[in-house]
Design a protein around this motif. Sequence first.
Motif, short mmCIF file in Angstrom:
data_model
loop_
_atom_site.label_atom_id
_atom_site.label_comp_id
_atom_site.label_asym_id
_atom_site.label_seq_id
_atom_site.Cartn_x
_atom_site.Cartn_y
_atom_site.Cartn_z
N ALA A 204 4.91 20.03 10.05
CA ALA A 204 5.37 19.91 11.44
C ALA A 204 5.16 18.45 11.85
O ALA A 204 4.30 18.14 12.66
N VAL A 205 5.95 17.56 11.24
CA VAL A 205 5.76 16.12 11.43
C VAL A 205 6.07 15.73 12.88
O VAL A 205 7.07 16.16 13.44
N VAL A 206 5.17 14.92 13.44
CA VAL A 206 5.38 14.37 14.78
C VAL A 206 5.43 12.85 14.66
O VAL A 206 4.59 12.24 14.02
N GLY A 207 6.43 12.26 15.24
CA GLY A 207 6.55 10.80 15.20
C GLY A 207 7.17 10.29 13.91
O GLY A 207 7.77 11.03 13.15
N GLN A 208 7.00 8.99 13.72
CA GLN A 208 7.61 8.28 12.60
C GLN A 208 6.53 7.77 11.66
O GLN A 208 5.34 7.86 11.95
N TRP A 209 6.98 7.20 10.53
CA TRP A 209 6.07 6.48 9.64
C TRP A 209 5.60 5.24 10.37
O TRP A 209 6.42 4.49 10.91
N VAL A 210 4.29 5.01 10.39
CA VAL A 210 3.73 3.84 11.07
C VAL A 210 2.62 3.23 10.22
O VAL A 210 2.04 3.88 9.36
#
Length: 110
Positions: free
Chosen positions: A77-83
């Motif tokens: 359940a990925v939230v946001g982007q690669w950072v």
Amino acid sequence: MPDPNVLKTGDMVRCSQGTSPGTFQALSPTMNAQPTDTIPMVNVPMFGMCMSPANPQTAASTAGSQGVFTPGPCVPAVVGQWVGGASVPGGVSSGATCHCGYGGVINKMG
């Protein structure tokens, strides 16, 4: 020669709450990850079983085992982007992370 500092298709990734690694899949024709390549089951694979009690699958498995902790299937359940990671041209750094809504941190292995 591929840049080892860039996350790309075929790289092994893991989740801190998962029991096994998976293979990353970029959508870019260059095969380099872009910040938005965080779609579960498209870019970000399943990671075996999920050890997070915040995951509804794990909570249900544990309840069904009369309260004995039982991991449930991992469905990210990925939230946001690669950072994070280093700044690299044309992609996402191999040191970048993304986060699962169940408390896991996803990153490249190695």
